[in-house]
Design a protein around this motif. Structure first.
Motif, PDB file in Angstrom:
ATOM      1  N   GLU A 115       5.442  -7.868   1.000  1.00 53.11           N
ATOM      2  CA  GLU A 115       4.392  -7.510   0.044  1.00 53.11           C
ATOM      3  C   GLU A 115       3.009  -7.659   0.666  1.00 53.11           C
ATOM      4  OE1 GLU A 115       4.529  -6.090  -3.063  1.00 53.11           O
ATOM      5  OE2 GLU A 115       6.607  -5.823  -2.436  1.00 53.11           O
ATOM      6  N   VAL A 116       2.823  -8.717   1.456  1.00 57.86           N
ATOM      7  CA  VAL A 116       1.542  -8.921   2.140  1.00 57.86           C
ATOM      8  C   VAL A 116       1.256  -7.732   3.065  1.00 57.86           C
ATOM      9  CG1 VAL A 116       0.350 -10.331   3.881  1.00 57.86           C
ATOM     10  CG2 VAL A 116       1.565 -11.435   1.992  1.00 57.86           C
ATOM     11  N   ILE A 117       2.262  -7.313   3.817  1.00 61.81           N
ATOM     12  CA  ILE A 117       2.088  -6.171   4.724  1.00 61.81           C
ATOM     13  C   ILE A 117       1.744  -4.914   3.937  1.00 61.81           C
ATOM     14  CG2 ILE A 117       3.313  -4.609   6.304  1.00 61.81           C
ATOM     15  CD1 ILE A 117       4.826  -7.079   7.361  1.00 61.81           C
ATOM     16  N   LYS A 118       2.452  -4.704   2.842  1.00 66.37           N
ATOM     17  CA  LYS A 118       2.219  -3.514   2.015  1.00 66.37           C
ATOM     18  C   LYS A 118       0.789  -3.506   1.461  1.00 66.37           C
ATOM     19  CE  LYS A 118       5.592  -2.609  -0.743  1.00 66.37           C
ATOM     20  NZ  LYS A 118       6.492  -2.598  -1.923  1.00 66.37           N
ATOM     21  N   ILE A 119       0.341  -4.646   0.943  1.00 68.74           N
ATOM     22  CA  ILE A 119      -1.012  -4.746   0.387  1.00 68.74           C
ATOM     23  C   ILE A 119      -2.058  -4.578   1.484  1.00 68.74           C
ATOM     24  CG2 ILE A 119      -2.653  -6.364  -0.665  1.00 68.74           C
ATOM     25  CD1 ILE A 119      -0.175  -7.465  -2.252  1.00 68.74           C
ATOM     26  N   THR A 120      -1.820  -5.189   2.630  1.00 62.57           N
ATOM     27  CA  THR A 120      -2.760  -5.080   3.754  1.00 62.57           C
ATOM     28  C   THR A 120      -2.889  -3.629   4.201  1.00 62.57           C
ATOM     29  OG1 THR A 120      -2.203  -7.308   4.476  1.00 62.57           O
ATOM     30  CG2 THR A 120      -3.253  -5.878   6.099  1.00 62.57           C
ATOM     31  N   ARG A 121      -1.771  -2.941   4.319  1.00 57.94           N
ATOM     32  CA  ARG A 121      -1.813  -1.522   4.725  1.00 57.94           C
ATOM     33  C   ARG A 121      -2.569  -0.682   3.702  1.00 57.94           C
ATOM     34  NH1 ARG A 121       4.324  -0.936   6.866  1.00 57.94           N
ATOM     35  NH2 ARG A 121       3.972  -1.782   8.928  1.00 57.94           N
ATOM     36  N   LYS A 122      -2.321  -0.936   2.424  1.00 60.65           N
ATOM     37  CA  LYS A 122      -2.998  -0.191   1.368  1.00 60.65           C
ATOM     38  C   LYS A 122      -4.508  -0.421   1.446  1.00 60.65           C
ATOM     39  CE  LYS A 122      -1.132   0.007  -2.737  1.00 60.65           C
ATOM     40  NZ  LYS A 122      -0.727  -0.350  -4.126  1.00 60.65           N
ATOM     41  N   ASN A 123      -4.908  -1.678   1.652  1.00 58.69           N
ATOM     42  CA  ASN A 123      -6.336  -1.999   1.753  1.00 58.69           C
ATOM     43  C   ASN A 123      -6.961  -1.398   3.001  1.00 58.69           C
ATOM     44  OD1 ASN A 123      -6.321  -3.380  -0.648  1.00 58.69           O
ATOM     45  ND2 ASN A 123      -6.040  -5.380   0.303  1.00 58.69           N
ATOM     46  N   GLN A 124      -6.233  -1.393   4.114  1.00 58.39           N
ATOM     47  CA  GLN A 124      -6.750  -0.772   5.335  1.00 58.39           C
ATOM     48  C   GLN A 124      -6.926   0.728   5.139  1.00 58.39           C
ATOM     49  OE1 GLN A 124      -3.824  -2.028   8.217  1.00 58.39           O
ATOM     50  NE2 GLN A 124      -5.069  -3.769   8.867  1.00 58.39           N
ATOM     51  N   PHE A 125      -6.002   1.348   4.431  1.00 59.01           N
ATOM     52  CA  PHE A 125      -6.091   2.781   4.170  1.00 59.01           C
ATOM     53  C   PHE A 125      -7.308   3.070   3.295  1.00 59.01           C
ATOM     54  CE2 PHE A 125      -4.971   6.583   1.651  1.00 59.01           C
ATOM     55  CZ  PHE A 125      -4.836   7.484   2.694  1.00 59.01           C
ATOM     56  N   LYS A 126      -7.535   2.238   2.292  1.00 60.86           N
ATOM     57  CA  LYS A 126      -8.702   2.419   1.409  1.00 60.86           C
ATOM     58  C   LYS A 126      -9.987   2.248   2.195  1.00 60.86           C
ATOM     59  CE  LYS A 126      -6.603   1.097  -2.956  1.00 60.86           C
ATOM     60  NZ  LYS A 126      -6.530   0.089  -4.013  1.00 60.86           N
ATOM     61  N   LEU A 127     -10.027   1.277   3.100  1.00 62.43           N
ATOM     62  CA  LEU A 127     -11.213   1.081   3.941  1.00 62.43           C
ATOM     63  C   LEU A 127     -11.466   2.311   4.805  1.00 62.43           C
ATOM     64  CD1 LEU A 127     -11.014  -2.636   5.153  1.00 62.43           C
ATOM     65  CD2 LEU A 127     -12.828  -1.579   3.829  1.00 62.43           C
ATOM     66  N   GLY A 128     -10.394   2.890   5.331  1.00 57.90           N
ATOM     67  CA  GLY A 128     -10.514   4.076   6.179  1.00 57.90           C
ATOM     68  C   GLY A 128     -11.074   5.269   5.411  1.00 57.90           C
ATOM     69  N   GLU A 129     -10.791   5.334   4.110  1.00 57.81           N
ATOM     70  CA  GLU A 129     -11.303   6.441   3.290  1.00 57.81           C
ATOM     71  C   GLU A 129     -12.804   6.331   3.057  1.00 57.81           C
ATOM     72  OE1 GLU A 129      -9.029   6.241  -0.317  1.00 57.81           O
ATOM     73  OE2 GLU A 129      -7.419   7.461   0.488  1.00 57.81           O
ATOM     74  N   THR A 130     -13.323   5.107   3.005  1.00 59.81           N
ATOM     75  CA  THR A 130     -14.743   4.930   2.692  1.00 59.81           C
ATOM     76  C   THR A 130     -15.643   5.073   3.896  1.00 59.81           C
ATOM     77  OG1 THR A 130     -14.594   2.524   3.000  1.00 59.81           O
ATOM     78  CG2 THR A 130     -14.226   3.372   0.770  1.00 59.81           C
ATOM     79  N   VAL A 131     -15.067   5.106   5.085  1.00 56.78           N
ATOM     80  CA  VAL A 131     -15.890   5.199   6.296  1.00 56.78           C
ATOM     81  C   VAL A 131     -16.295   6.625   6.553  1.00 56.78           C
ATOM     82  CG1 VAL A 131     -15.904   4.863   8.788  1.00 56.78           C
ATOM     83  CG2 VAL A 131     -14.843   3.184   7.306  1.00 56.78           C
TER      84      VAL A 131
END
Length: 131
Positions: A115-131
């Motif tokens: 779950e930690v990996i899944k949440i981390t990946r989701k957050n990294q993807f969201k960060l990538g969208e805002t850049v």
């Protein structure tokens, strides 16, 4: 065929992200506990001991990876130490119930880590969208 599988495993480990390496350690620990349980039922003492020792080695590796600057790591260290003691006890007493207990703990940690990996990946993807 066996050499190909070994090469695949080596590449998997060397190319895995740190979080995925921890997941591999949890999965390996579960695998060795299951093998040890079967060995106990087959009364294969050598195989039982070898696989419990492999599970203990993985727990020890997980201990080494803890960052003791965080309180949660101190709690995890206590739980890992407990599991190690229980693995020793299971080995001495040939007790599959103890292995079941440790296996349950490791499965819980593994599932939480997924779950930690899944949440981390989701957050990294969201960060990538805002850049």
């Amino acid at each position: 065929m066996n050499k190909t599988y070994e090469a695949y495993q080596q590449v998997s480990v060397t190319t895995a992200a740190p979080g995925e390496l921890v997941l591999m350690l949890y999965n390996g620990c579960i695998k060795f506990i299951k093998i040890a349980k079967n060995a106990m039922l087959e009364e294969n003492i050598e195989k039982k001991h070898l696989n419990i020792t492999k599970a203990q080695n993985i727990i020890n590796e997980l201990i080494v990876t803890l960052n003791m600057d965080y309180e949660v790591s101190k709690n995890m260290r206590q739980l890992y130490d407990y599991m190690n003691r229980r693995l020793i006890e299971a080995n001495i007493k040939n007790d599959t119930a103890i292995l079941d207990e440790v296996e349950h703990f490791v499965e819980e940690f593994r599932d939480t880590w997924k779950e930690v990996i899944k949440i981390t990946r989701k957050n990294q993807f969201k960060l990538g969208e805002t850049v």
